[in-house]
Design a protein around this motif. Structure first.
Motif, PDB file in Angstrom:
ATOM      1  N   PHE A  25       1.380  -1.231  -0.228  1.00 47.36           N
ATOM      2  CA  PHE A  25      -0.269   0.325   0.019  1.00 47.36           C
ATOM      3  C   PHE A  25       0.668   0.890   0.146  1.00 47.36           C
ATOM      4  N   TYR A  26       1.541   0.985   0.523  1.00 47.12           N
ATOM      5  CA  TYR A  26       3.069   2.484   0.853  1.00 47.12           C
ATOM      6  C   TYR A  26       3.761   2.641  -0.660  1.00 47.12           C
ATOM      7  N   GLU A  27       4.111   1.802  -0.617  1.00 43.25           N
ATOM      8  CA  GLU A  27       4.679   1.645  -2.520  1.00 43.25           C
ATOM      9  C   GLU A  27       3.412   2.268  -3.157  1.00 43.25           C
ATOM     10  N   ALA A  28       1.796   1.479  -3.127  1.00 43.71           N
ATOM     11  CA  ALA A  28       1.678   1.945  -4.222  1.00 43.71           C
ATOM     12  C   ALA A  28       0.759   3.711  -4.030  1.00 43.71           C
ATOM     13  N   LYS A  29       1.215   4.367  -3.332  1.00 42.50           N
ATOM     14  CA  LYS A  29       1.298   5.844  -2.652  1.00 42.50           C
ATOM     15  C   LYS A  29       2.469   5.888  -3.358  1.00 42.50           C
ATOM     16  N   GLY A  30       3.122   6.323  -3.461  1.00 38.05           N
ATOM     17  CA  GLY A  30       4.674   6.266  -3.838  1.00 38.05           C
ATOM     18  C   GLY A  30       5.627   6.443  -2.268  1.00 38.05           C
ATOM     19  N   LEU A  31       5.121   6.432  -1.444  1.00 37.04           N
ATOM     20  CA  LEU A  31       6.364   6.497  -0.021  1.00 37.04           C
ATOM     21  C   LEU A  31       7.328   5.961  -0.069  1.00 37.04           C
ATOM     22  N   ILE A  32       7.426   4.890  -0.978  1.00 38.22           N
ATOM     23  CA  ILE A  32       9.268   3.986  -1.012  1.00 38.22           C
ATOM     24  C   ILE A  32       8.926   3.703  -2.094  1.00 38.22           C
ATOM     25  N   PHE A  54       8.541   6.981   9.815  1.00 36.41           N
ATOM     26  CA  PHE A  54       8.276   8.288  10.056  1.00 36.41           C
ATOM     27  C   PHE A  54       7.077   8.043   9.288  1.00 36.41           C
ATOM     28  N   VAL A  55       6.099   6.713   8.623  1.00 31.81           N
ATOM     29  CA  VAL A  55       5.043   6.836   7.709  1.00 31.81           C
ATOM     30  C   VAL A  55       4.153   6.606   9.329  1.00 31.81           C
ATOM     31  N   LEU A  56       4.552   5.931   9.607  1.00 32.49           N
ATOM     32  CA  LEU A  56       3.589   5.289  10.950  1.00 32.49           C
ATOM     33  C   LEU A  56       3.794   6.377  11.699  1.00 32.49           C
ATOM     34  N   ILE A  57       4.406   6.687  12.440  1.00 30.40           N
ATOM     35  CA  ILE A  57       4.806   7.945  13.431  1.00 30.40           C
ATOM     36  C   ILE A  57       3.835   9.629  12.626  1.00 30.40           C
ATOM     37  N   ALA A  58       3.883   9.976  11.816  1.00 32.08           N
ATOM     38  CA  ALA A  58       3.135  10.847  11.499  1.00 32.08           C
ATOM     39  C   ALA A  58       1.334  10.310  11.202  1.00 32.08           C
ATOM     40  N   GLN A  59       1.302   9.464  11.185  1.00 27.90           N
ATOM     41  CA  GLN A  59      -0.056   9.138  10.570  1.00 27.90           C
ATOM     42  C   GLN A  59      -0.678   9.190  11.830  1.00 27.90           C
ATOM     43  N   GLN A  60       0.159   8.199  12.962  1.00 33.42           N
ATOM     44  CA  GLN A  60       0.175   8.637  14.706  1.00 33.42           C
ATOM     45  C   GLN A  60      -0.520   9.859  15.203  1.00 33.42           C
ATOM     46  N   LEU A  61      -0.047  11.046  13.809  1.00 37.07           N
ATOM     47  CA  LEU A  61       0.407  12.089  14.506  1.00 37.07           C
ATOM     48  C   LEU A  61      -0.870  13.028  13.604  1.00 37.07           C
ATOM     49  N   GLY A  62      -1.704  12.154  13.205  1.00 33.78           N
ATOM     50  CA  GLY A  62      -2.949  13.061  12.285  1.00 33.78           C
ATOM     51  C   GLY A  62      -2.690  13.228  10.505  1.00 33.78           C
ATOM     52  N   PHE A  63      -1.298  13.233  10.278  1.00 35.31           N
ATOM     53  CA  PHE A  63      -0.968  13.325   8.881  1.00 35.31           C
ATOM     54  C   PHE A  63      -1.582  12.327   8.044  1.00 35.31           C
ATOM     55  N   SER A  64      -2.125  13.032   7.030  1.00 35.10           N
ATOM     56  CA  SER A  64      -2.349  12.701   5.942  1.00 35.10           C
ATOM     57  C   SER A  64      -1.313  11.719   5.214  1.00 35.10           C
ATOM     58  N   ILE A  65      -1.663  10.511   4.453  1.00 33.92           N
ATOM     59  CA  ILE A  65      -0.836  10.205   3.571  1.00 33.92           C
ATOM     60  C   ILE A  65       0.002  10.923   2.686  1.00 33.92           C
ATOM     61  N   GLN A  66      -0.836  11.961   1.893  1.00 35.24           N
ATOM     62  CA  GLN A  66      -0.679  13.060   0.858  1.00 35.24           C
ATOM     63  C   GLN A  66       0.550  14.425   1.639  1.00 35.24           C
ATOM     64  N   GLU A  67       0.186  14.125   2.550  1.00 38.71           N
ATOM     65  CA  GLU A  67       0.829  15.222   3.355  1.00 38.71           C
ATOM     66  C   GLU A  67       2.134  15.088   3.728  1.00 38.71           C
ATOM     67  N   ILE A  68       2.491  13.319   3.983  1.00 41.00           N
ATOM     68  CA  ILE A  68       4.163  11.949   4.858  1.00 41.00           C
ATOM     69  C   ILE A  68       4.700  12.590   3.400  1.00 41.00           C
TER      70      ILE A  68
END
Length: 151
Positions: A25-32, A54-68
């Motif tokens: 999923f994270y690969e499909a979203k371009g994060l890795i 980092f992605v997991l932590i940022a998501q816990q802080l409420g940031f969207s996949i796009q923002e990350i």
């Protein structure tokens, strides 16, 4: 890059503590980004452990996949990010977190008072929002959205 510098998807998932499907999923979203070995299997660079963490932590802080993704896009291509690279991203998140903290504090402090919703059902509304002045600012809880009474 040596083959030993690359890790298979299962090992990446295990190191980060997510499922293999989450890595996909994270690969499909371009994060890795995965490379492929001769057999067509995904291989990731070791620094992707930190990226996904980092992605997991940022998501816990409420940031969207796009923002990350926007922040991760600032990392260098072709090399492992340095501490300075990560510090730059952290600073941008820090600014966004400070803004959220300010908004949440205001929400907490004003939630039991008038929120500029236009209900006009509370006795206090005659004081905080006479003649529903907040409605001129737009729909919704205007004062919680950042508008100020009397403006």
């Amino acid at each position: 890059m040596r083959a030993t510098d690359l890790i298979p998807i299962g090992k990446l998932a295990a190191r980060v503590g997510v499922s293999v499907s989450a890595v996909r999923f994270y690969e499909a979203k371009g994060l890795i980004r995965a490379g492929r070995n001769a057999g067509g299997q995904r291989r990731f660079v070791r620094s992707d452990v930190r990226r996904l963490s980092f992605v997991l932590i940022a998501q816990q802080l409420g940031f969207s996949i796009q923002e990350i993704g926007e922040r991760l896009a600032t990392l260098p291509e072709g090399r492992t990010p340095t501490a300075a690279d990560w510090a730059k991203i952290s600073a941008s998140f820090r600014d966004a977190l400070e803004e959220r903290i300010t908004r949440l504090t205001a929400l907490r402090d004003r939630l039991d008072g008038c929120i500029g919703c236009g209900c006009l059902s509370l006795d206090k509304c005659a004081l905080y929002n006479p003649d529903d002045r907040a409605a001129r600012l737009g729909a919704g809880p205007r004062y919680l959205l950042g508008d100020r009474p009397g403006v």
